[in-house]
Motif scaffolding. Sequence first.
Motif, short mmCIF file in Angstrom:
data_model
loop_
_atom_site.label_atom_id
_atom_site.label_comp_id
_atom_site.label_asym_id
_atom_site.label_seq_id
_atom_site.Cartn_x
_atom_site.Cartn_y
_atom_site.Cartn_z
N UNK A 127 0.84 -1.21 0.00
CA UNK A 127 0.00 0.00 0.00
C UNK A 127 0.87 1.26 0.00
N UNK A 128 1.90 1.25 0.83
CA UNK A 128 2.81 2.40 0.93
C UNK A 128 3.56 2.61 -0.39
N UNK A 129 3.98 1.51 -0.99
CA UNK A 129 4.73 1.60 -2.24
C UNK A 129 3.85 2.15 -3.38
N UNK A 130 2.54 1.85 -3.32
CA UNK A 130 1.62 2.37 -4.33
C UNK A 130 1.55 3.90 -4.24
N UNK A 131 1.56 4.43 -3.03
CA UNK A 131 1.59 5.88 -2.86
C UNK A 131 2.85 6.47 -3.49
N UNK A 132 3.96 5.79 -3.30
CA UNK A 132 5.23 6.27 -3.86
C UNK A 132 5.18 6.24 -5.39
N UNK A 144 2.59 6.29 -7.40
CA UNK A 144 1.66 7.29 -7.92
C UNK A 144 2.25 8.70 -7.85
N UNK A 145 3.01 8.95 -6.78
CA UNK A 145 3.65 10.27 -6.62
C UNK A 145 4.71 10.49 -7.69
N UNK A 146 5.56 9.50 -7.90
CA UNK A 146 6.62 9.60 -8.90
C UNK A 146 6.02 9.71 -10.30
N UNK A 147 4.95 8.96 -10.54
CA UNK A 147 4.27 9.01 -11.84
C UNK A 147 3.74 10.41 -12.13
N UNK A 148 3.20 11.06 -11.13
CA UNK A 148 2.67 12.42 -11.31
C UNK A 148 3.81 13.41 -11.58
N UNK A 203 11.64 11.72 1.81
CA UNK A 203 10.29 11.13 1.86
C UNK A 203 10.08 10.19 0.68
N UNK A 204 8.98 9.45 0.73
CA UNK A 204 8.57 8.57 -0.38
C UNK A 204 9.69 7.61 -0.79
N UNK A 205 10.29 6.96 0.20
CA UNK A 205 11.34 5.98 -0.06
C UNK A 205 10.81 4.58 0.24
N UNK A 206 10.67 3.77 -0.79
CA UNK A 206 10.17 2.41 -0.60
C UNK A 206 11.12 1.55 0.19
N UNK A 207 12.43 1.82 0.09
CA UNK A 207 13.43 1.00 0.77
C UNK A 207 13.29 1.08 2.29
N UNK A 208 12.70 2.16 2.79
CA UNK A 208 12.50 2.32 4.23
C UNK A 208 11.70 1.16 4.80
#
Length: 653
Positions: free
Chosen positions: A518-523, A525-529, A589-594
Amino acid sequence: MAAKIVDNIFLVNAPAGSGKTTKIKSMIIKHKIKHPSDNILCITYTKRAAEELTKGLNEEGIDISTIHSFLHKFLRIYFCKNEMIDLYFEIFEDLIRENIENREEKEHISTRNQKYIDKYGCLSIEVIKANISTIYYNESSNNHLYKGGLSHDSLIFFAEKTFDKFPKIKMRLTQKYQLIFIDEYQDSTSSVLKMFYEACLNTKSSLYFLGDKMQQIYKNYDGAFEEELKTLNTDIKLETNHRSIPEIVSVLNNIYNNQEFEQNPSERNRVIKPDHPPRVVMCDNIQERLKREHLIYPDALLLFLLNQQRFDSIGAGELYRQFNRLDRYSHVKQLSAIDVLSDNTNENADPLLNLLFVVENMLDHYKNFNLGSIIQTFKSNRKIFDSKIGTITSHQDRVDLSKLLNQVYDAYKKEDSINEFLTLLKGFNLFKKSYLDNIEDEYIEVLKVKLQEFEVLSNYLKNPKVSTQHGVKGESHNTVFFIAEDSFRTPVVHMHKFLKLWTIKELTLDSLESFYYEYNKWIEDTISHLKCKLLDLNKESYQTHATYLKSRVEQICKHFEGNFLFKDLCEDPYSKYLLKPNVTNIKKCFKGSTVYGVLSAYKLFYVGCSRARSNLTIFVDKSKVEDFSEDLIAKLKRIGFSVEVETKELLKV
């Protein structure tokens, strides 16, 4: 509302040591006895797994292979069809045009383009279309787009598009196979799982996904198959651990922390007494303690996290280092340096290693005076050996071959570098000159490595006692030494962050994994925008997106409000950004590796422990857990470990 269960598609959870391979074989044999005319397909993740399953199952109508081998065999009859070639260009034409234009003037693309021009007189999309009469699978990590050659990854992608566009081909799968197994499903891509799921849905064929999410140690799966997983029939259970003694099984159950997947030890293992209970040793100097423990347990399997440490420990560190730097084995490719350096079969996908392993195997037979096996080696590797080699019609032929092999053996033992050995091989009338010449320029640094490093690697693979948590799935040893450590390179592993979170919270794989997806989907979508990576932002470009990013940060904080995983793992950089919005803080922010680093540590902690049959020791750097050591010790004891905290006074004794 619960998902509707699909009756003919099954999910068989198979935790470590549960006898998955035995179960698959048993199901295949029973089905064949009951339905002898049926065809059965079993897809495995590795060639070795396929070989293991094939033993004793050579009956007609049973196909066992890797996903790439199967898709190639299944689809190749269509590869020369115009519709397939049209689909190929529909998918890859833009990429082909980019290569032709080569606006960044990349040298390797310029060289490739010039070779094409030299051969065909012109390079254009029209000429390429005219010259491609069939598509093919090139069995490598790189596409040969100008020739219609599909790489490992492209074959999967092309198959997915083929199944979508041509339903009759998809239908042929279930018309041909009445029983299908996907082994180690958790390591397959979502697209592969969906291909088989959608093909078998509403058919008479039965499909089984077998595996264990806790043993998902490759980052292939992206979570896009989660909804389908909820629809699968889970009636079949594998609840017995045939590998480990009761004390270790209990530890594994407590780490998994899910009653649905609890295992019981086998009756055979209940009577085995370990040398010590499962233990955790906290020490100041892990390497020194390992040396002492290794004197007591010389046959223990050492589990390092990092592959570099693994290869350094056996004397092949530079060989791994140089292979790992090759573009063809970068982390985004289907094959890694580990895959090819661990495959001593004659099917190794790397041309240089394939040659070296075949030569080493041939020389083993030579040392044992086994001419028959040498001749068989020639026949099995015609792409490497000259076609004239191996024909023995007289005593003189035998003498000549013996002299030739003796020369190769002397060179193998004397030459300093791989390059020097390769140069000598070119002078022997034993190998195909074209094969040796085609070992590409990208191996320049690899060829400088000492040949002795390959020799120690080859010897190690015959009796491995050092591995990584990533590299031992399916293996087991009586005694395992597991070194708990972090990795901030690919693969990212935050072992000490995991231990801290695990100490203070009740973790389950489902909760942590669901949060990650779920968290990675936010990331994403943010990068895509943004249409760029956060790390690529500068002060000027940040201002363009500042309003959106501030809003996005506020939204994600509100969305995960009250989620302890977000609070413990992610919240801090978002809070700092809201207090001081700037380009420096948004990049944190928005780091999936975290989250992924903690998730992978959880899985590797379980996988490492699951390798031990009777004696398990985990080594932890005491300085890395100082601020929560008392709570960690209490947690470890509740889980079933004994804990030793090594003092400096003890070290002096």
